[in-house]
Design an enzyme around this catalytic site. Sequence first.
Site, PDB file in Angstrom:
ATOM      1  N   THR A 187      47.331  43.531  45.502  1.00 16.67           N
ATOM      2  CA  THR A 187      47.036  42.681  44.345  1.00 16.67           C
ATOM      3  C   THR A 187      48.296  42.341  43.556  1.00 16.67           C
ATOM      4  O   THR A 187      49.264  43.123  43.557  1.00 16.67           O
ATOM      5  CB  THR A 187      46.025  43.413  43.425  1.00 16.67           C
ATOM      6  N   ASP A 188      48.240  41.225  42.845  1.00 16.28           N
ATOM      7  CA  ASP A 188      49.367  40.870  41.968  1.00 16.28           C
ATOM      8  C   ASP A 188      49.520  41.868  40.816  1.00 16.28           C
ATOM      9  O   ASP A 188      50.556  41.892  40.147  1.00 16.28           O
ATOM     10  CB  ASP A 188      49.224  39.435  41.426  1.00 16.28           C
ATOM     11  N   GLU A 189      48.473  42.692  40.575  1.00 17.24           N
ATOM     12  CA  GLU A 189      48.527  43.612  39.431  1.00 17.24           C
ATOM     13  C   GLU A 189      49.556  44.718  39.627  1.00 17.24           C
ATOM     14  O   GLU A 189      49.956  45.378  38.663  1.00 17.24           O
ATOM     15  CB  GLU A 189      47.137  44.193  39.151  1.00 17.24           C
ATOM     16  N   TYR A 240      43.927  51.361  37.821  1.00 18.76           N
ATOM     17  CA  TYR A 240      43.624  50.554  39.023  1.00 18.76           C
ATOM     18  C   TYR A 240      44.908  50.070  39.680  1.00 18.76           C
ATOM     19  O   TYR A 240      45.126  50.266  40.886  1.00 18.76           O
ATOM     20  CB  TYR A 240      42.736  49.355  38.649  1.00 18.76           C
ATOM     21  N   LYS A 274      46.615  50.979  43.419  1.00 14.13           N
ATOM     22  CA  LYS A 274      46.934  49.974  44.443  1.00 14.13           C
ATOM     23  C   LYS A 274      48.431  49.989  44.800  1.00 14.13           C
ATOM     24  O   LYS A 274      48.807  49.862  45.972  1.00 14.13           O
ATOM     25  CB  LYS A 274      46.532  48.582  43.970  1.00 14.13           C
TER      26      LYS A 274
HETATM   27  P1  NAD Z   1      34.748  45.057  45.563  1.00 10.10           P
HETATM   28  O1  NAD Z   1      34.710  46.106  44.502  1.00 10.10           O
HETATM   29  O2  NAD Z   1      33.831  43.892  45.477  1.00 10.10           O
HETATM   30  O3  NAD Z   1      34.473  45.735  46.993  1.00 10.10           O
HETATM   31  C1  NAD Z   1      35.047  46.941  47.368  1.00 10.10           C
HETATM   32  C2  NAD Z   1      34.303  47.439  48.610  1.00 10.10           C
HETATM   33  O4  NAD Z   1      34.913  48.661  49.040  1.00 10.10           O
HETATM   34  C3  NAD Z   1      32.829  47.750  48.363  1.00 10.10           C
HETATM   35  O5  NAD Z   1      32.037  47.219  49.401  1.00 10.10           O
HETATM   36  C4  NAD Z   1      32.777  49.274  48.367  1.00 10.10           C
HETATM   37  O6  NAD Z   1      31.525  49.795  48.807  1.00 10.10           O
HETATM   38  C5  NAD Z   1      33.901  49.606  49.333  1.00 10.10           C
HETATM   39  N1  NAD Z   1      34.457  50.954  49.131  1.00 10.10           N
HETATM   40  C6  NAD Z   1      34.882  51.503  47.953  1.00 10.10           C
HETATM   41  N2  NAD Z   1      35.319  52.754  48.168  1.00 10.10           N
HETATM   42  C7  NAD Z   1      35.202  52.986  49.500  1.00 10.10           C
HETATM   43  C8  NAD Z   1      35.504  54.100  50.325  1.00 10.10           C
HETATM   44  N3  NAD Z   1      36.010  55.226  49.816  1.00 10.10           N
HETATM   45  N4  NAD Z   1      35.279  53.990  51.652  1.00 10.10           N
HETATM   46  C9  NAD Z   1      34.757  52.848  52.178  1.00 10.10           C
HETATM   47  N5  NAD Z   1      34.432  51.783  51.427  1.00 10.10           N
HETATM   48  C10 NAD Z   1      34.660  51.847  50.112  1.00 10.10           C
HETATM   49  O7  NAD Z   1      36.250  44.603  45.646  1.00 10.10           O
HETATM   50  P2  NAD Z   1      36.902  43.169  45.939  1.00 10.10           P
HETATM   51  O8  NAD Z   1      37.013  42.427  44.662  1.00 10.10           O
HETATM   52  O9  NAD Z   1      36.225  42.563  47.099  1.00 10.10           O
HETATM   53  O10 NAD Z   1      38.358  43.612  46.341  1.00 10.10           O
HETATM   54  C11 NAD Z   1      38.659  43.944  47.702  1.00 10.10           C
HETATM   55  C12 NAD Z   1      40.107  44.352  47.816  1.00 10.10           C
HETATM   56  O11 NAD Z   1      40.931  43.276  47.373  1.00 10.10           O
HETATM   57  C13 NAD Z   1      40.485  45.547  46.963  1.00 10.10           C
HETATM   58  O12 NAD Z   1      41.397  46.334  47.689  1.00 10.10           O
HETATM   59  C14 NAD Z   1      41.148  44.939  45.743  1.00 10.10           C
HETATM   60  O13 NAD Z   1      42.091  45.818  45.178  1.00 10.10           O
HETATM   61  C15 NAD Z   1      41.817  43.736  46.364  1.00 10.10           C
HETATM   62  N6  NAD Z   1      42.048  42.583  45.478  1.00 10.10           N
HETATM   63  C16 NAD Z   1      41.008  42.098  44.730  1.00 10.10           C
HETATM   64  C17 NAD Z   1      41.216  40.971  43.934  1.00 10.10           C
HETATM   65  C18 NAD Z   1      40.083  40.365  43.139  1.00 10.10           C
HETATM   66  O14 NAD Z   1      40.322  39.400  42.388  1.00 10.10           O
HETATM   67  N7  NAD Z   1      38.847  40.829  43.279  1.00 10.10           N
HETATM   68  C19 NAD Z   1      42.483  40.368  43.890  1.00 10.10           C
HETATM   69  C20 NAD Z   1      43.516  40.901  44.686  1.00 10.10           C
HETATM   70  C21 NAD Z   1      43.264  42.003  45.471  1.00 10.10           C
HETATM   71  P1  TYD Z   2      38.978  40.718  35.487  1.00  8.04           P
HETATM   72  O1  TYD Z   2      38.044  39.784  36.183  1.00  8.04           O
HETATM   73  O2  TYD Z   2      38.497  42.064  35.112  1.00  8.04           O
HETATM   74  O3  TYD Z   2      40.286  40.783  36.390  1.00  8.04           O
HETATM   75  P2  TYD Z   2      41.700  41.507  36.099  1.00  8.04           P
HETATM   76  O4  TYD Z   2      41.669  42.195  34.798  1.00  8.04           O
HETATM   77  O5  TYD Z   2      41.790  42.471  37.220  1.00  8.04           O
HETATM   78  O6  TYD Z   2      42.699  40.411  36.139  1.00  8.04           O
HETATM   79  O7  TYD Z   2      39.500  40.007  34.157  1.00  8.04           O
HETATM   80  C1  TYD Z   2      40.139  38.755  34.205  1.00  8.04           C
HETATM   81  C2  TYD Z   2      40.673  38.451  32.833  1.00  8.04           C
HETATM   82  O8  TYD Z   2      39.562  38.328  31.922  1.00  8.04           O
HETATM   83  C3  TYD Z   2      41.534  39.557  32.260  1.00  8.04           C
HETATM   84  O9  TYD Z   2      42.568  38.992  31.457  1.00  8.04           O
HETATM   85  C4  TYD Z   2      40.581  40.351  31.391  1.00  8.04           C
HETATM   86  C5  TYD Z   2      39.637  39.285  30.869  1.00  8.04           C
HETATM   87  N1  TYD Z   2      38.271  39.769  30.605  1.00  8.04           N
HETATM   88  C6  TYD Z   2      37.680  39.499  29.371  1.00  8.04           C
HETATM   89  O10 TYD Z   2      38.282  38.869  28.474  1.00  8.04           O
HETATM   90  N2  TYD Z   2      36.421  39.964  29.152  1.00  8.04           N
HETATM   91  C7  TYD Z   2      35.725  40.660  30.082  1.00  8.04           C
HETATM   92  O11 TYD Z   2      34.562  41.055  29.816  1.00  8.04           O
HETATM   93  C8  TYD Z   2      36.343  40.910  31.354  1.00  8.04           C
HETATM   94  C9  TYD Z   2      35.634  41.672  32.425  1.00  8.04           C
HETATM   95  C10 TYD Z   2      37.621  40.443  31.570  1.00  8.04           C
END
Ligand code: NAD
Ligand code: TYD
Length: 344
Positions: free
Chosen positions: A126-128, A151, A155
Amino acid sequence: MKNILVTGGAGFIGANFVHYMLSRHDDYRIIVYDKLTYAGNLDNLLPVQDDPRYAFVRGDICDRMMVEQTLRDHNIDTIVNFAAESHVDRSIMDPDAFIQTSVYGTYTLLESAKNLGLERYHQISTDEVYGHIPAGYSSKETDKVDPRSPYAASKASADLLVNAYHITYGLPVTITRGSNNIGPYQYPEKAVPLFATNAIDNLPLPVYGDGRQMREYQYVVDHCEAIDLVLQRGTVGEIYNIGTGVEVENLTMIEILLDSLNRPRSLIRHVADRPGHDRRYSLDIAKITALGWEPDHSPAEAINKTADWYRDNEWWWRKIKNGDFRQYYEAQYGDRLRAAAPQE
Ligand code: NAD
Ligand code: TYD
């Protein structure tokens, strides 16, 4: 590459990746390996459940015996690891599972990939991991990680382990660092699906602080396409940023969303900020664009398309919001919303 283990494939991005890969590659088999935590949902995989090229295994990535058994049973040559606890606010409430899954779980997968001599281990990052980025700068893959939430730290730790396995053992790894994804099947704790579903129900949108934080909201299918490209054409040992190159303020995202759903701005509530809230993320995407990829959706197109999906798919999100999510919502937002005045 033919037999891919998609860990975390029942989550938001993982499930979209499974759909994408099966639609693009006739000769691939995709095995989803997922613990089914609160965020894992087999509804996300309904469109592929009868596809003979797909199978599901319920398991924890921390369980080495089960991981290795699954790798052998399905003759896996590639792991793409999406499994993680993924929500910053939950990591602030209780970081334990974040460390367990992203640190120990990633270590387990790397050990298993090494022992079985897999062709590729790909880590979804992730970019985070870069932390807050000051105005005027965009993170490059060579920048040092500087995570600021539990988090992001979990990562970044995973990324360091992946890199160590490449340098020390020669494991053929790649890493992609994506910006904020939006689109179908995103659990409604994240900002865009939370705001979309609240807006549909005419409930307030809890905006942290002044709402002027910046994110690169990208359409999830664009992200999946770039991951596939890195699997095909990426250089082993390398990291690739995946984003839009366009930063959007949260308030701007919310205005696009509210207009799309035909809801008033008066639903906006400024509530107490997230502790340690990263103000801005911004990715330099020159490296992935040089591989021949560019996003198909602008941030506004991605937000509008996501709003449409949540408006048209209440069957998917209403049962989530009516379940355990209610306790989470009260713990995270109850006091914040009671303390916030409605916007004039
Ligand atoms: P999500 O929370 O929707 O899904 C996570 C999945 O992982 C779920 O299906 C959960 O059951 C499974 N899981 C959790 N712990 C586990 C374990 N111990 N063993 C097996 N399975 C397990 O997450 P997402 O938003 O789809 O993100 C997926 C990946 O992408 C993550 O690694 C996250 O850090 C990364 N990512 C997410 C975003 C975003 O915007 N959502 C952006 C960049 C990177
Ligand atoms: P989020 O979807 O939780 O992603 P991330 O924090 O991992 O980037 O949040 C996106 C942006 O929205 C972030 O700046 C936090 C803000 N946010 C709110 O203002 N209110 C909320 O209830 C949530 C969940 C996020």
